[in-house]
Structure formats: C-alpha cells, structure tokens
Design an enzyme around this catalytic site. Structure first.
Site, PDB file in Angstrom:
ATOM      1  N   SER A  44       0.810  -1.223   0.000  1.00 11.63           N
ATOM      2  CA  SER A  44       0.000   0.000   0.000  1.00 11.63           C
ATOM      3  C   SER A  44       0.843   1.273   0.000  1.00 11.63           C
ATOM      4  CB  SER A  44      -0.945   0.012   1.205  1.00 11.63           C
ATOM      5  OG  SER A  44      -0.207   0.050   2.416  1.00 11.63           O
ATOM      6  N   SER A  45       2.154   1.141   0.210  1.00 18.97           N
ATOM      7  CA  SER A  45       3.011   2.334   0.248  1.00 18.97           C
ATOM      8  C   SER A  45       4.464   1.919   0.059  1.00 18.97           C
ATOM      9  CB  SER A  45       2.846   3.089   1.578  1.00 18.97           C
ATOM     10  OG  SER A  45       3.298   2.293   2.659  1.00 18.97           O
ATOM     11  N   GLY A  46       5.323   2.929  -0.053  1.00 24.39           N
ATOM     12  CA  GLY A  46       6.760   2.699  -0.058  1.00 24.39           C
ATOM     13  C   GLY A  46       7.267   1.805  -1.177  1.00 24.39           C
ATOM     14  N   ARG A  67      -2.675  -3.773   5.808  1.00 27.47           N
ATOM     15  CA  ARG A  67      -3.783  -3.788   6.768  1.00 27.47           C
ATOM     16  C   ARG A  67      -4.774  -2.650   6.563  1.00 27.47           C
ATOM     17  NH1 ARG A  67      -0.329  -4.249  12.238  1.00 27.47           N
ATOM     18  NH2 ARG A  67       0.978  -2.879  10.987  1.00 27.47           N
ATOM     19  N   LYS A  71      -5.638   2.968   2.486  1.00 27.25           N
ATOM     20  CA  LYS A  71      -4.367   3.051   1.767  1.00 27.25           C
ATOM     21  C   LYS A  71      -4.313   2.025   0.640  1.00 27.25           C
ATOM     22  CE  LYS A  71      -1.529   4.852   5.581  1.00 27.25           C
ATOM     23  NZ  LYS A  71      -0.385   4.576   6.485  1.00 27.25           N
ATOM     24  N   SER A 176      14.921  -7.329   3.036  1.00 27.77           N
ATOM     25  CA  SER A 176      15.610  -7.161   4.308  1.00 27.77           C
ATOM     26  C   SER A 176      16.120  -5.726   4.397  1.00 27.77           C
ATOM     27  CB  SER A 176      16.742  -8.185   4.423  1.00 27.77           C
ATOM     28  OG  SER A 176      17.352  -8.114   5.686  1.00 27.77           O
ATOM     29  N   TYR A 190      15.866  -4.488  15.635  1.00 21.39           N
ATOM     30  CA  TYR A 190      15.622  -4.455  14.190  1.00 21.39           C
ATOM     31  C   TYR A 190      16.622  -5.333  13.437  1.00 21.39           C
ATOM     32  CZ  TYR A 190      15.198  -2.437   9.483  1.00 21.39           C
ATOM     33  OH  TYR A 190      15.040  -2.249   8.137  1.00 21.39           O
ATOM     34  N   LYS A 194      16.247  -8.648  10.850  1.00 22.29           N
ATOM     35  CA  LYS A 194      16.746  -8.585   9.483  1.00 22.29           C
ATOM     36  C   LYS A 194      17.851  -9.610   9.228  1.00 22.29           C
ATOM     37  CE  LYS A 194      13.976  -5.432   7.970  1.00 22.29           C
ATOM     38  NZ  LYS A 194      12.996  -5.722   6.910  1.00 22.29           N
TER      39      LYS A 194
END
Length: 333
Positions: A44-46, A67, A71, A176, A190, A194
């Site tokens: 939905s983005s990026g 989710r 968007k 990743s 984080y 990854k």
C-alpha cells in the site's frame, strides 16, 4: 620474474575491472511476469507499492497486501493506472495482518489463488523499524518487529511454496535491509529480525533451487518511505548520525533494482556502491549465480574488510563523541 609478476598483477586488476563493469552495467535476460500473478506484501506504500506499479507496467496481474483498507484502495487506483493493458490485467488488494496467525495467512492466500490464479512472484515488502538501545527497547516493540519483519515473511512464503514447487516455477523476494549485514547502534532488535531474514533466504534458496523457484534477498539502504519517516522519530542521536553518513534513496529506485534482480535470478539485490561493498564483503556462504560473481566476491573480500574497518571506526567515533558530549553537558549542569 619481475616482468611476469607485473603482467600477472595487470591481468588480475583488468579481470576485476571487467567483472565490476559487468556487475554494474550488464543487463541480463529477465523472466517475464506478463499475465502472471504477482503478490506484494506491504504493497500500500513505499517500496512495495513501487514494486507493484513496476510489475503492472510489465503486464502482471497484481495483488497488494497490507492492513489499512483506505491506503490499499488508493494504491490499487495508482497501480491500475500503471497497467500495460488495463482491459486485461487485474489488480486486487487484501487486508491482512500477515504476522498474526499462520492459518489466516494460508487460507487467505489459498483463496486468493482461486480467484486470481497461481502466485508466480511473491514480494515480501512488509516491515517496520523501531529504534532504541537494547535497554530502551520494549518487549512489545521487539515482538511487533518479529511478527511483521520475520514471521509475516515466513508465513507468506510457507503458504505459497508448495504450489510453486508443484508447478516448478516461481520467484520469491525477501526485503531485508543493509542492516542484515552489520549491527548498528540503536538497531539491536531491528537488526535481529533482518539478520534472521538472511538465514531464511539462504535456507529456502537451497531448498527451492531443484524446483526452479528463485529466491532474492533485497538489501535496500535508507529509503525515503512513510515507514522511514516513522523510524526517524525513534532514532537515538547516534543512530541518526550514523545513518546520515549515507544518502536517502527513492523507493522507485530500490523497487526497480529489486524487480530486475529477482527476474534475473540474482540472490542479492543491492543499490549503489555501499550496497555492492556490503554484499561483496559479507557474501560468505551465500548462493552465487555465476563464476564471475564468485570470483569478484573472492577477490574483493579481503580488501573490502579493510574498507569496512574504516567504516566501523568512524561509527565507533560517532558513538564516543555523543557519549563525551552528554558527559560534558551533565558536568556543566
């Protein structure tokens, strides 16, 4: 003897240069996604939305997963406008929390294939980053990143891989980060998720190679996405200063490289010189596509270890400078 050594050195350097030119400028033959079903999580983005748009331009049928329904609807309209053939191609969306429950993911993707056709390409772009030193990172934040970054990717792959193996074709992308190559101040949680994705990618690449299913591990640098803007809010000063040593890349640039590397069957997908350096330095026991790629990595690893050491020293100096500044401020209070 001196002449022989000089000639050998020149030949060695020439081989390295030629291999690097091939690495950066050679356009390999790409598999086609025309009329095939491409599924993008975090679509939905990026980066995810950009990948979906690129796939639509190449004639694929697209399903984006996220989710937020609003968007998703907005992204669907953008992707529809990008379609190569709007009268034939289909674009759908699925509102789903991919990291919450495997049974839900399996059912949703099975039902999706009944209506949209077999999934030929699965691009896992859903992810999140919450920064903080280990003592400042809440268990809830850690749990959230494990579920979205790791389990969400694992669940989606597990749900589709049997049918890809049965059809003996398919492409799987795990998105990743360069943070899967090195640990960075403020990224303890984080980086853990990854690094795990790299292990997952290497394992399934070995499992799926006999079935003609390729696996690509995308390792983008800091990318100008809505998620990055949220990540910036939680960054400690040290993390922000380390991040600023590299530039910010546009999501469409990352998406285009990811898409082409995946369809070329490359294991690593990196952007820019720093990405190339990290992938070469940290290639280790990762899969390789050609003897040329293997030789280039083998030749460069020793030299790049020295280059990497300078980066580490500069990062350590940033951390120490921040510590000294804080101590000085405390004393002056």
């Amino acid at each position: 003897m001196t002449v022989w050594l000089g000639t050998t050195l020149v030949a060695f350097v020439l081989i390295i240069v030629l291999l690097m030119i091939k690495q950066f400028f050679w356009n390999p033959r790409l598999k086609s996604v025309k009329n095939k079903h491409v599924v993008v999580t975090g679509g939905s983005s990026g980066i995810g939305k950009c990948v979906a748009i690129i796939a639509a331009k190449h004639g694929a049928n697209i399903t984006i997963i996220a989710r937020d329904v609003q968007k998703l609807e907005a992204a669907k309209n953008e992707i529809l406008h990008a379609c190569e053939n709007k009268d034939v191609q289909r674009v759908e969306y699925l509102s789903l929390d991919i990291g919450a429950n495997y049974e839900n993911v399996e059912k949703a993707l099975t039902d999706l294939e009944k209506t949209m056709g077999p999934i030929y390409m699965l691009v896992n772009c859903a992810g999140t980053a919450i920064c903080g030193k280990i003592e400042d990172t809440t268990v809830d934040s850690l749990d959230k990143m494990i579920h979205i970054n790791l389990l969400g990717t694992y669940y989606c792959i597990k749900a589709v891989v049997q049918r890809m193996k049965a059809s003996r074709e398919g492409t799987i992308v795990l998105t990743s980060s360069q943070a899967s190559f090195l640990g960075i101040f403020g990224y303890s949680a984080y980086c853990s998720t990854k690094f795990a994705l790299r292990g997952l990618a290497e394992s399934i690449a070995m499992e799926l190679r006999p079935y003609n299913v390729s696996v690509t591990l995308a390792l983008p640098p800091d990318t100008d996405t809505p998620g990055f803007a949220i990540e910036e809010l939680s960054k400690p000063l040290e993390t922000r200063l380390i991040s600023q040593t590299s530039g910010l890349v546009r999501p469409d640039v990352v998406a285009d490289k990811l898409f082409r590397d995946a369809l070329a069957g490359n294991f690593f997908s990196t952007v820019g010189l720093e990405g190339f350096i990290l992938a070469s330095l940290c290639s280790g026991m990762s899969p390789f596509k050609s003897i040329g790629e293997l030789l280039l990595q083998a030749f460069l690893m020793g030299l790049l270890r020295i280059v990497g050491a300078f980066y580490l020293i500069s990062f350590d100096n940033i951390v120490l400078d921040c510590l000294r500044t804080r101590d000085k401020n405390k004393k002056s209070e």
